[in-house]
Design a protein around this motif. Structure first.
Motif, PDB file in Angstrom:
ATOM      1  N   GLN A 139       0.851  -1.190   0.000  1.00  0.00           N
ATOM      2  CA  GLN A 139       0.000   0.000   0.000  1.00  0.00           C
ATOM      3  C   GLN A 139       0.889   1.244   0.000  1.00  0.00           C
ATOM      4  N   PRO A 140       0.848   2.049  -1.071  1.00  0.00           N
ATOM      5  CA  PRO A 140       1.649   3.279  -1.067  1.00  0.00           C
ATOM      6  C   PRO A 140       1.274   4.202   0.092  1.00  0.00           C
ATOM      7  N   LEU A 141       2.282   4.843   0.652  1.00  0.00           N
ATOM      8  CA  LEU A 141       2.098   5.800   1.753  1.00  0.00           C
ATOM      9  C   LEU A 141       2.729   7.124   1.357  1.00  0.00           C
ATOM     10  N   ASP A 142       2.232   8.217   1.920  1.00  0.00           N
ATOM     11  CA  ASP A 142       2.983   9.465   1.779  1.00  0.00           C
ATOM     12  C   ASP A 142       4.060   9.492   2.877  1.00  0.00           C
ATOM     13  N   MET A 143       4.843  10.545   2.892  1.00  0.00           N
ATOM     14  CA  MET A 143       5.993  10.547   3.802  1.00  0.00           C
ATOM     15  C   MET A 143       5.578  10.701   5.272  1.00  0.00           C
ATOM     16  N   LYS A 144       4.300  10.977   5.501  1.00  0.00           N
ATOM     17  CA  LYS A 144       3.801  11.045   6.884  1.00  0.00           C
ATOM     18  C   LYS A 144       3.108   9.756   7.293  1.00  0.00           C
ATOM     19  N   GLY A 145       3.075   8.793   6.368  1.00  0.00           N
ATOM     20  CA  GLY A 145       2.492   7.500   6.706  1.00  0.00           C
ATOM     21  C   GLY A 145       1.027   7.346   6.330  1.00  0.00           C
ATOM     22  N   ASN A 146       0.459   8.329   5.642  1.00  0.00           N
ATOM     23  CA  ASN A 146      -0.931   8.207   5.207  1.00  0.00           C
ATOM     24  C   ASN A 146      -1.014   7.390   3.923  1.00  0.00           C
ATOM     25  N   GLU A 147      -2.086   6.600   3.802  1.00  0.00           N
ATOM     26  CA  GLU A 147      -2.267   5.807   2.585  1.00  0.00           C
ATOM     27  C   GLU A 147      -2.603   6.712   1.402  1.00  0.00           C
ATOM     28  N   VAL A 148      -1.942   6.468   0.289  1.00  0.00           N
ATOM     29  CA  VAL A 148      -2.238   7.185  -0.955  1.00  0.00           C
ATOM     30  C   VAL A 148      -2.293   6.182  -2.098  1.00  0.00           C
ATOM     31  N   ASP A 149      -3.127   6.436  -3.048  1.00  0.00           N
ATOM     32  CA  ASP A 149      -3.260   5.565  -4.216  1.00  0.00           C
ATOM     33  C   ASP A 149      -3.653   4.127  -3.817  1.00  0.00           C
ATOM     34  N   SER A 150      -3.661   3.260  -4.824  1.00  0.00           N
ATOM     35  CA  SER A 150      -4.097   1.878  -4.614  1.00  0.00           C
ATOM     36  C   SER A 150      -2.911   0.954  -4.405  1.00  0.00           C
ATOM     37  N   PRO A 151      -3.127  -0.146  -3.697  1.00  0.00           N
ATOM     38  CA  PRO A 151      -2.051  -1.116  -3.508  1.00  0.00           C
ATOM     39  C   PRO A 151      -1.578  -1.704  -4.827  1.00  0.00           C
ATOM     40  N   LEU A 152      -0.335  -2.123  -4.842  1.00  0.00           N
ATOM     41  CA  LEU A 152       0.252  -2.797  -5.999  1.00  0.00           C
ATOM     42  C   LEU A 152       0.984  -4.040  -5.508  1.00  0.00           C
ATOM     43  N   ILE A 153       1.462  -4.836  -6.449  1.00  0.00           N
ATOM     44  CA  ILE A 153       2.224  -6.032  -6.112  1.00  0.00           C
ATOM     45  C   ILE A 153       3.683  -5.765  -6.450  1.00  0.00           C
ATOM     46  N   ALA A 154       4.553  -5.952  -5.455  1.00  0.00           N
ATOM     47  CA  ALA A 154       5.984  -5.736  -5.669  1.00  0.00           C
ATOM     48  C   ALA A 154       6.725  -7.017  -5.319  1.00  0.00           C
ATOM     49  N   VAL A 155       7.744  -7.317  -6.083  1.00  0.00           N
ATOM     50  CA  VAL A 155       8.587  -8.449  -5.752  1.00  0.00           C
ATOM     51  C   VAL A 155       9.540  -8.017  -4.641  1.00  0.00           C
ATOM     52  N   ASP A 156       9.776  -8.911  -3.699  1.00  0.00           N
ATOM     53  CA  ASP A 156      10.630  -8.565  -2.562  1.00  0.00           C
ATOM     54  C   ASP A 156      11.929  -9.350  -2.616  1.00  0.00           C
ATOM     55  N   THR A 157      13.030  -8.641  -2.418  1.00  0.00           N
ATOM     56  CA  THR A 157      14.329  -9.333  -2.377  1.00  0.00           C
ATOM     57  C   THR A 157      15.134  -8.934  -1.149  1.00  0.00           C
ATOM     58  N   VAL A 158      14.519  -8.163  -0.255  1.00  0.00           N
ATOM     59  CA  VAL A 158      15.265  -7.718   0.933  1.00  0.00           C
ATOM     60  C   VAL A 158      14.698  -8.307   2.226  1.00  0.00           C
ATOM     61  N   GLY A 159      13.759  -9.232   2.096  1.00  0.00           N
ATOM     62  CA  GLY A 159      13.230  -9.878   3.287  1.00  0.00           C
ATOM     63  C   GLY A 159      12.170  -9.080   4.023  1.00  0.00           C
ATOM     64  N   ALA A 160      11.378  -8.335   3.288  1.00  0.00           N
ATOM     65  CA  ALA A 160      10.314  -7.547   3.917  1.00  0.00           C
ATOM     66  C   ALA A 160       9.171  -8.453   4.373  1.00  0.00           C
ATOM     67  N   GLY A 161       8.468  -8.012   5.396  1.00  0.00           N
ATOM     68  CA  GLY A 161       7.342  -8.788   5.904  1.00  0.00           C
ATOM     69  C   GLY A 161       6.111  -7.919   6.028  1.00  0.00           C
ATOM     70  N   MET A 170       3.336  -4.697 -10.171  1.00  0.00           N
ATOM     71  CA  MET A 170       2.333  -5.468 -10.862  1.00  0.00           C
ATOM     72  C   MET A 170       0.964  -5.128 -10.282  1.00  0.00           C
ATOM     73  N   LEU A 171      -0.027  -5.287 -11.117  1.00  0.00           N
ATOM     74  CA  LEU A 171      -1.393  -5.038 -10.691  1.00  0.00           C
ATOM     75  C   LEU A 171      -2.209  -6.284 -11.013  1.00  0.00           C
ATOM     76  N   ILE A 172      -3.411  -6.316 -10.449  1.00  0.00           N
ATOM     77  CA  ILE A 172      -4.280  -7.427 -10.828  1.00  0.00           C
ATOM     78  C   ILE A 172      -5.416  -6.902 -11.696  1.00  0.00           C
ATOM     79  N   GLY A 173      -5.967  -7.810 -12.490  1.00  0.00           N
ATOM     80  CA  GLY A 173      -7.053  -7.444 -13.379  1.00  0.00           C
ATOM     81  C   GLY A 173      -7.867  -8.671 -13.722  1.00  0.00           C
ATOM     82  N   LYS A 174      -9.002  -8.417 -14.348  1.00  0.00           N
ATOM     83  CA  LYS A 174      -9.872  -9.516 -14.784  1.00  0.00           C
ATOM     84  C   LYS A 174      -9.915  -9.483 -16.301  1.00  0.00           C
ATOM     85  N   VAL A 175      -9.719 -10.620 -16.922  1.00  0.00           N
ATOM     86  CA  VAL A 175      -9.787 -10.697 -18.377  1.00  0.00           C
ATOM     87  C   VAL A 175     -11.250 -10.618 -18.798  1.00  0.00           C
ATOM     88  N   ILE A 176     -11.560  -9.619 -19.639  1.00  0.00           N
ATOM     89  CA  ILE A 176     -12.961  -9.400 -20.009  1.00  0.00           C
ATOM     90  C   ILE A 176     -13.199  -9.488 -21.520  1.00  0.00           C
TER      91      ILE A 176
END
Lengths: 89, 89, 89, 89, 89
Positions: C28-50, E1-7
């Motif tokens: 979930q994207p955040l602004d620099m104060k920690g508020n949610e902004v925009d929609s969540p996305l999927i990111a690949v993790d390579t640093v061991g985030a939880g 990455m984002l998710i979507g539905k094939v329509i």
């Protein structure tokens, strides 16, 4: 590509060395009817554009191709000066 | 390229090893008149920018070019420090 | 780069073979104060985030650099875990 | 990729030499039902599209792939002409 | 990455030759709760997605990596089929 109007210049003495000598023009995006849209950006110019001219510019990682140097950190470049727009709506 | 004001720093101990030593600055986008627009982002700095300075930054996959290292996962980089903006509207 | 909070995971059995073994985190994207902004996305993790951690992520075609594999179709990657944000407004 | 309708042409005599001979078409983005969305852009055409046709176009740094020339500064390209859209909502 | 539905699907007989044989699916972006967001786009499919399925897709210049061909002008690709989303808000 989008069109824009060159509205100014930006001067930066301290900068990435690949940008030394680059002409950085402030460009106001326009719609195809010439109305201002969105906010101005800075584009590198390689076609000799001047303030007041309507130009075509590219955005993103193809911008360095206009500079003809590899690995230049620019993300917008003026690639043409608009002579005429023909809209057939 | 866009301009912004450096408003802070972010510290991350656990990070991609290509980012070790990178200076990550929080940058508030500005319009060409100096008004804040959009949300702050994190840009890597290679030109010695400091908090409070107005900078030029690039976004996207040209940002690694500023770092002069290949294949560094950064998508924004400060490439210049603004001395003067000349708007001729 | 932007910051975000890891809020979940996504499971995909049928996928591009370059993604086998990749850890896909919903961020979930955040602004620099920690508020949610925009929609969540999927990111690949390579640093061991939880889940629950605040992270730095990159977007676009630099994301594969974080995976250290060439030509992996990922457009977002977590590249650091935020320890501290210093805002000097 | 998105779809759009070709609504005009742009003429630029002074331009990046890699663009000499390129056919630059003004393209109005459409949604999948044919309604206009967003503002028109300029896309290079390599599939023989004409004014009034509905096309598929790509944006960003993959656009040069359509031109079959390396390092051409174009950020949008028409890659197909739409015959039919089947929506199964 | 984002998710979507094939329509749906899009048919284009005249197209870039690198796209011959490519399966072009109309994809409606979804948020992580399955609500529709933004406008549909066209993504190339290489994982065998079908209409009605929820998929993961990438955007931008990493999309050709999914096609396993170099220099294919595609800017969106389906890279996985979603089995499950675990949100821990």
């Amino acid at each position: 590509m989008l069109i824009g109007k060159v509205i100014g210049t930006v001067i930066a003495t301290r900068k990435d060395e690949a940008l030394v000598g680059a002409k950085l023009l402030i460009t106001q995006p326009l719609d195809m009817k010439g109305n201002e849209v969105d906010s101005p950006l800075i584009a590198v110019d390689t076609v000799g554009a001047g303030v007041g001219e309507t130009v075509i510019y590219v955005s993103g990682s193809v911008a360095p191709f206009a500079v003809r140097k590899h690995e230049v950190p620019v993300d917008a470049a003026i690639v043409g000066i608009v002579d005429r727009i023909d809209l057939q709506l």
